[in-house]
Design an enzyme around this catalytic site. Structure first.
Site, PDB file in Angstrom:
ATOM      1  N   GLU A   6     -63.447 -92.028  49.664  1.00  0.00           N
ATOM      2  CA  GLU A   6     -64.471 -92.940  49.129  1.00  0.00           C
ATOM      3  C   GLU A   6     -64.288 -93.130  47.621  1.00  0.00           C
ATOM      4  O   GLU A   6     -64.479 -94.233  47.100  1.00  0.00           O
ATOM      5  CB  GLU A   6     -65.876 -92.428  49.455  1.00  0.00           C
ATOM      6  CG  GLU A   6     -66.185 -92.300  50.955  1.00  0.00           C
ATOM      7  CD  GLU A   6     -65.955 -93.574  51.757  1.00  0.00           C
ATOM      8  OE1 GLU A   6     -66.198 -94.673  51.226  1.00  0.00           O
ATOM      9  OE2 GLU A   6     -65.513 -93.468  52.925  1.00  0.00           O
ATOM     10  N   ASP A  16     -63.252 -84.342  57.888  1.00  0.00           N
ATOM     11  CA  ASP A  16     -63.238 -83.389  56.789  1.00  0.00           C
ATOM     12  C   ASP A  16     -63.976 -83.921  55.557  1.00  0.00           C
ATOM     13  O   ASP A  16     -63.626 -84.985  55.030  1.00  0.00           O
ATOM     14  CB  ASP A  16     -61.781 -83.083  56.425  1.00  0.00           C
ATOM     15  CG  ASP A  16     -61.681 -82.065  55.306  1.00  0.00           C
ATOM     16  OD1 ASP A  16     -62.031 -80.895  55.556  1.00  0.00           O
ATOM     17  OD2 ASP A  16     -61.286 -82.446  54.183  1.00  0.00           O
ATOM     18  N   THR A  41     -64.011 -83.091  52.347  1.00  0.00           N
ATOM     19  CA  THR A  41     -63.233 -83.312  51.116  1.00  0.00           C
ATOM     20  C   THR A  41     -62.382 -84.562  51.242  1.00  0.00           C
ATOM     21  O   THR A  41     -62.244 -85.342  50.288  1.00  0.00           O
ATOM     22  CB  THR A  41     -62.345 -82.087  50.812  1.00  0.00           C
ATOM     23  OG1 THR A  41     -63.173 -80.939  50.677  1.00  0.00           O
ATOM     24  CG2 THR A  41     -61.568 -82.290  49.518  1.00  0.00           C
TER      25      THR A  41
HETATM   26 ZN    ZN Z   1     -62.433 -96.582  53.499  1.00  0.00          ZN
END
Ligand code: ZN
Length: 188
Positions: free
Chosen positions: A125, A117, A119
């Site tokens: 991240e 996914d 989002t």
């Molecule tokens: Zn990671």
């Protein structure tokens, strides 16, 4: 038996404390107690087709923590976090990045091709940018479990522990840890 009961009570108390933390639901708003909050800018000019996912991922953090706010940088202005779309696996500089600092998120299409996914990838991240390491393997309820949460996992909301760690990373000076700076690669 008594010991087990005691731990249970302590755990319950910890959950109550975390779930009642300020900012769990409130939208960011200027207020005296938030004067010390950190604003970090992100540059999505190279985020390609993932600009929407990045905005949604940033909003997941903005709606759950209050000591740091992620703001899309106006075109041509400096940003602490650069978002770069590429064909590799998602990866990011491990923060916590500070104002004036520099971190990068590579929005690797490889994970999107595999069905993960967008989002959730973005929020995960950005979690690295905010200083959270991976917590793998882990359940879908954990944002930092990344790919181990399962390819069908669409949860992009940091859990109470993840929220609390980011609050600590950007909260009081005494709890601030230096930016790590290593690149974390999110290949399965
Ligand atoms: Zn990671």
């Amino acid at each position: 038996m008594l010991r087990k009961l005691g731990i249970g009570i302590m755990a319950a108390a910890a959950i109550v404390t975390l779930s009642s933390a300020p900012g769990a639901t409130a939208a960011p708003a200027p207020a005296p107690e938030r004067v010390a909050a950190t604003t970090l800018y992100y540059d999505d000019s190279r985020a390609g087709e993932f600009k929407g996912a990045v905005a949604a991922g940033a909003e997941q953090w903005n709606s759950t923590v209050e000591n740091v706010t992620l703001v899309r940088a106006p075109a041509g202005t400096r940003a602490e976090i650069r978002i770069i779309a590429d064909d590799g696996w998602p990866r990011a500089t491990l923060g916590p990045v500070r104002p004036g600092g520099s971190a990068t998120v590579w929005f690797g299409r490889q994970a999107v091709y595999q069905g993960y996914d967008p989002t959730r990838i973005a929020a995960h991240e950005l979690g690295h940018s905010l200083g959270l390491p991976d917590r793998k393997p882990g359940p879908c309820s954990s944002l930092m479990s990344g790919s181990t949460g399962g390819v069908n996992c669409t949860n992009a909301t940091p859990n109470a522990t993840e929220q609390a760690q980011v609050e600590a990373n950007y909260g009081f000076a005494a709890s601030r840890i230096p930016m790590d700076g290593r690149i974390v690669v999110d290949a399965p």
